[in-house]
Design a protein around this motif. Structure first.
Motif, PDB file in Angstrom:
ATOM      1  N   GLU A 218      31.662  40.928  49.945  1.00 52.29           N
ATOM      2  CA  GLU A 218      31.005  42.233  50.047  1.00 52.29           C
ATOM      3  C   GLU A 218      31.860  43.287  49.375  1.00 52.29           C
ATOM      4  OE1 GLU A 218      30.626  43.325  54.148  1.00 52.29           O
ATOM      5  OE2 GLU A 218      32.548  42.439  54.680  1.00 52.29           O
ATOM      6  N   THR A 219      31.236  44.410  49.025  1.00 57.26           N
ATOM      7  CA  THR A 219      31.958  45.519  48.414  1.00 57.26           C
ATOM      8  C   THR A 219      31.960  46.711  49.361  1.00 57.26           C
ATOM      9  OG1 THR A 219      29.925  46.250  47.297  1.00 57.26           O
ATOM     10  CG2 THR A 219      31.431  44.831  46.054  1.00 57.26           C
ATOM     11  N   ASP A 220      33.017  47.495  49.240  1.00 59.13           N
ATOM     12  CA  ASP A 220      33.167  48.691  50.057  1.00 59.13           C
ATOM     13  C   ASP A 220      33.784  49.767  49.178  1.00 59.13           C
ATOM     14  OD1 ASP A 220      33.573  50.630  51.928  1.00 59.13           O
ATOM     15  OD2 ASP A 220      35.150  49.567  53.017  1.00 59.13           O
ATOM     16  N   GLU A 221      32.928  50.661  48.659  1.00 53.62           N
ATOM     17  CA  GLU A 221      33.359  51.691  47.717  1.00 53.62           C
ATOM     18  C   GLU A 221      34.021  51.050  46.501  1.00 53.62           C
ATOM     19  OE1 GLU A 221      35.713  54.438  49.936  1.00 53.62           O
ATOM     20  OE2 GLU A 221      33.992  55.251  51.029  1.00 53.62           O
ATOM     21  N   ASP A 222      35.334  51.227  46.317  1.00 57.77           N
ATOM     22  CA  ASP A 222      35.998  50.725  45.118  1.00 57.77           C
ATOM     23  C   ASP A 222      36.804  49.461  45.386  1.00 57.77           C
ATOM     24  OD1 ASP A 222      37.872  51.892  46.715  1.00 57.77           O
ATOM     25  OD2 ASP A 222      38.934  52.912  45.082  1.00 57.77           O
ATOM     26  N   LEU A 257      41.297  41.166  49.753  1.00 61.31           N
ATOM     27  CA  LEU A 257      40.773  42.484  49.418  1.00 61.31           C
ATOM     28  C   LEU A 257      41.361  42.878  48.075  1.00 61.31           C
ATOM     29  CD1 LEU A 257      40.505  45.584  51.734  1.00 61.31           C
ATOM     30  CD2 LEU A 257      41.516  45.806  49.466  1.00 61.31           C
ATOM     31  N   VAL A 258      40.510  43.187  47.108  1.00 64.72           N
ATOM     32  CA  VAL A 258      40.987  43.593  45.780  1.00 64.72           C
ATOM     33  C   VAL A 258      40.332  44.910  45.378  1.00 64.72           C
ATOM     34  CG1 VAL A 258      41.482  41.268  44.965  1.00 64.72           C
ATOM     35  CG2 VAL A 258      39.208  42.214  44.630  1.00 64.72           C
ATOM     36  N   THR A 259      41.101  45.734  44.694  1.00 64.84           N
ATOM     37  CA  THR A 259      40.588  47.012  44.192  1.00 64.84           C
ATOM     38  C   THR A 259      39.790  46.777  42.917  1.00 64.84           C
ATOM     39  OG1 THR A 259      42.505  48.165  45.093  1.00 64.84           O
ATOM     40  CG2 THR A 259      41.227  49.320  43.407  1.00 64.84           C
ATOM     41  N   SER A 260      38.672  47.425  42.805  1.00 64.61           N
ATOM     42  CA  SER A 260      37.850  47.318  41.598  1.00 64.61           C
ATOM     43  C   SER A 260      37.992  48.575  40.744  1.00 64.61           C
ATOM     44  CB  SER A 260      36.375  47.097  41.963  1.00 64.61           C
ATOM     45  OG  SER A 260      35.874  48.193  42.706  1.00 64.61           O
ATOM     46  N   THR A 261      37.761  48.412  39.454  1.00 63.46           N
ATOM     47  CA  THR A 261      37.793  49.531  38.513  1.00 63.46           C
ATOM     48  C   THR A 261      36.479  49.520  37.738  1.00 63.46           C
ATOM     49  OG1 THR A 261      40.202  49.364  38.292  1.00 63.46           O
ATOM     50  CG2 THR A 261      39.019  50.578  36.572  1.00 63.46           C
ATOM     51  N   ASP A 262      35.711  50.580  37.894  1.00 67.40           N
ATOM     52  CA  ASP A 262      34.392  50.635  37.258  1.00 67.40           C
ATOM     53  C   ASP A 262      33.566  49.403  37.626  1.00 67.40           C
ATOM     54  OD1 ASP A 262      35.060  53.038  35.980  1.00 67.40           O
ATOM     55  OD2 ASP A 262      35.929  51.974  34.271  1.00 67.40           O
ATOM     56  N   GLN A 263      33.672  49.022  38.914  1.00 65.91           N
ATOM     57  CA  GLN A 263      32.943  47.878  39.467  1.00 65.91           C
ATOM     58  C   GLN A 263      33.317  46.558  38.789  1.00 65.91           C
ATOM     59  OE1 GLN A 263      28.794  49.180  39.228  1.00 65.91           O
ATOM     60  NE2 GLN A 263      28.920  49.897  41.351  1.00 65.91           N
ATOM     61  N   LYS A 264      34.535  46.490  38.267  1.00 62.81           N
ATOM     62  CA  LYS A 264      35.059  45.262  37.687  1.00 62.81           C
ATOM     63  C   LYS A 264      36.349  44.869  38.412  1.00 62.81           C
ATOM     64  CE  LYS A 264      33.200  45.968  33.012  1.00 62.81           C
ATOM     65  NZ  LYS A 264      33.551  46.081  31.567  1.00 62.81           N
ATOM     66  N   ILE A 265      36.612  43.566  38.483  1.00 65.29           N
ATOM     67  CA  ILE A 265      37.833  43.082  39.116  1.00 65.29           C
ATOM     68  C   ILE A 265      38.527  42.085  38.192  1.00 65.29           C
ATOM     69  CG2 ILE A 265      37.112  43.459  41.500  1.00 65.29           C
ATOM     70  CD1 ILE A 265      36.253  40.607  41.677  1.00 65.29           C
ATOM     71  N   ARG A 266      39.826  41.911  38.429  1.00 66.50           N
ATOM     72  CA  ARG A 266      40.625  41.016  37.596  1.00 66.50           C
ATOM     73  C   ARG A 266      40.508  39.568  38.072  1.00 66.50           C
ATOM     74  NH1 ARG A 266      44.519  45.345  38.350  1.00 66.50           N
ATOM     75  NH2 ARG A 266      45.022  46.384  36.356  1.00 66.50           N
ATOM     76  N   GLN A 267      40.387  38.674  37.111  1.00 68.59           N
ATOM     77  CA  GLN A 267      40.510  37.250  37.403  1.00 68.59           C
ATOM     78  C   GLN A 267      41.779  36.762  36.717  1.00 68.59           C
ATOM     79  OE1 GLN A 267      37.141  34.663  37.364  1.00 68.59           O
ATOM     80  NE2 GLN A 267      38.295  32.951  36.488  1.00 68.59           N
ATOM     81  N   TYR A 268      42.708  36.219  37.524  1.00 65.25           N
ATOM     82  CA  TYR A 268      44.002  35.768  37.008  1.00 65.25           C
ATOM     83  C   TYR A 268      43.969  34.283  36.664  1.00 65.25           C
ATOM     84  CZ  TYR A 268      46.154  40.182  38.439  1.00 65.25           C
ATOM     85  OH  TYR A 268      46.493  41.498  38.559  1.00 65.25           O
ATOM     86  N   TYR A 269      44.939  33.875  35.824  1.00 64.76           N
ATOM     87  CA  TYR A 269      45.049  32.478  35.402  1.00 64.76           C
ATOM     88  C   TYR A 269      46.492  32.011  35.573  1.00 64.76           C
ATOM     89  CZ  TYR A 269      40.663  33.911  33.276  1.00 64.76           C
ATOM     90  OH  TYR A 269      39.416  34.430  33.073  1.00 64.76           O
ATOM     91  N   ARG A 270      46.657  30.813  36.125  1.00 68.29           N
ATOM     92  CA  ARG A 270      48.004  30.322  36.433  1.00 68.29           C
ATOM     93  C   ARG A 270      48.795  29.898  35.185  1.00 68.29           C
ATOM     94  NH1 ARG A 270      47.489  26.444  41.737  1.00 68.29           N
ATOM     95  NH2 ARG A 270      45.319  26.163  41.138  1.00 68.29           N
TER      96      ARG A 270
END
Length: 337
Positions: A218-222, A257-270
């Motif tokens: 779910e999302t909550d604001e940013d 819980l991750v912060t979003s920027t312009d409704q986008k989030i980071r996906q990391y790679y090992r």
């Protein structure tokens, strides 16, 4: 030689737990795993000698603790032979720092006495090596077995430490007494019971492996909150906080819980060494593609910069399969920062 055998009535994981946690870190312990710990007169496997082996094995669905203690130095070969016979029915061995110390030490002593090694291709699970990657997550300064026991809140040790036991044993072989004998055996017993207790900490190693079952997104604001379930529980709640994320885990469930920027989030790679970071685009790119870019536009990615962005859309929030892929890729990276 002193030989002891006693049932373990409490404080040791049941066999199904041992098998499940072993499998969760891709280790097949088989049907007869042996936990063991050794006591020596020093660290050098060439200038010191073995004076005590303690081991735990299951018998008729119950754990039993076995101990073999030399009453004098020349009984070392006898102990080694007893342990060789003991391991003939073992399916695997489990120790703490056993790959670097216990097993190499024993193999050197078997060789010194022209005795065959009992290990051969016997599978080894070293809890130290398995748990070492969890050091930062658990906020531990050191990774000695007593440090892990303290983390778990175990404070039931009554006997002296290993260094004190060496001095006590050297005094004992000159003047055998019942009290030092019980203290030395008691220390080894506490090491073995502690080994059983910290075995449950493999749940933290499982946490870092990437096998998660998404429960709700779910999302909550940013920010986005993604809850998940683990294949094995952790023995004590843990949490980790970064500049744009927060992770908390209790028992067999966790939340990211991750912060979003312009409704986008980071996906990391090992596998960050296979990527370059593109500062102008704030994204990482596989080197097989970035190699065609001007060198001034790219730099080698680090664990913290090896990410791409994707939209935190309804399609993602309603798709457990995509959430699982995201967690498997990203969560182990965040836990290792």
């Amino acid at each position: 030689m002193i030989v002891k055998k006693m049932p373990i009535l409490q404080g040791f994981p049941d066999f199904e737990t041992v098998k499940k946690l072993s499998n969760s870190v891709s280790f097949d312990c088989g049907n007869a795993p042996v936990f063991y710990d050794i006591e020596t007169t020093g660290l050098s496997r060439y200038s010191t000698f073995l004076y005590l082996i303690g081991a735990v094995m299951q018998e008729n669905n119950k754990w039993f603790l076995h101990q073999w203690m030399a009453e004098k130095e020349d009984e070392e070969p006898e102990i080694l032979c007893e342990f060789f016979n003991f391991l003939t029915s073992a399916s695997s061995t489990i120790q703490y720092n056993g790959r670097r110390f216990d097993q190499p030490y024993l193999e050197a002593r078997y060789k010194k006495h022209n005795l065959p090694s009992p290990f051969g291709n016997l599978p080894v699970l070293d809890l130290y090596q398995e748990l070492k990657p969890c050091k930062d997550l658990l906020k531990l300064e050191r990774m000695k077995q007593p440090d892990l026991e303290e983390f778990l809140g175990l404070d039931s040790r009554l006997h002296c430490d290993g260094g004190q036991c060496i001095r006590l044993y050297k005094s004992y072989i000159k003047n055998p007494k019942a009290e030092p004998e019980q203290t030395i055996l008691g220390h080894n017993q506490e090491d073995l019971l502690g080994l059983g207790s910290i075995f449950s900490m493999l749940g933290y190693r499982v946490l870092m492996e990437g096998n998660y079952q998404p429960l709700k997104a779910e999302t909550d604001e940013d920010r986005m909150i993604l809850s998940f379930r683990l294949p094995a529980p952790v023995p004590k709640p843990v949490s980790k906080k970064g500049t744009d994320f927060y992770i908390t885990v209790r028992d067999q469930e966790g939340a990211l819980l991750v912060t979003s920027t312009d409704q986008k989030i980071r996906q990391y790679y090992r596998d960050y060494k296979a990527y370059d970071y593109i500062p102008g685009e704030d994204t990482a790119m596989p080197r097989q593609l970035s190699q065609y870019m001007d060198k001034s536009l790219r730099i080698p990615a680090t664990p913290e910069t090896c990410y791409t962005w994707f939209p935190c859309s309804e399609a993602f929030l309603n798709n457990p399969e995509k959430q699982a892929q995201y967690l498997k890729s990203t969560l182990p990276c965040l836990l290792s920062f």
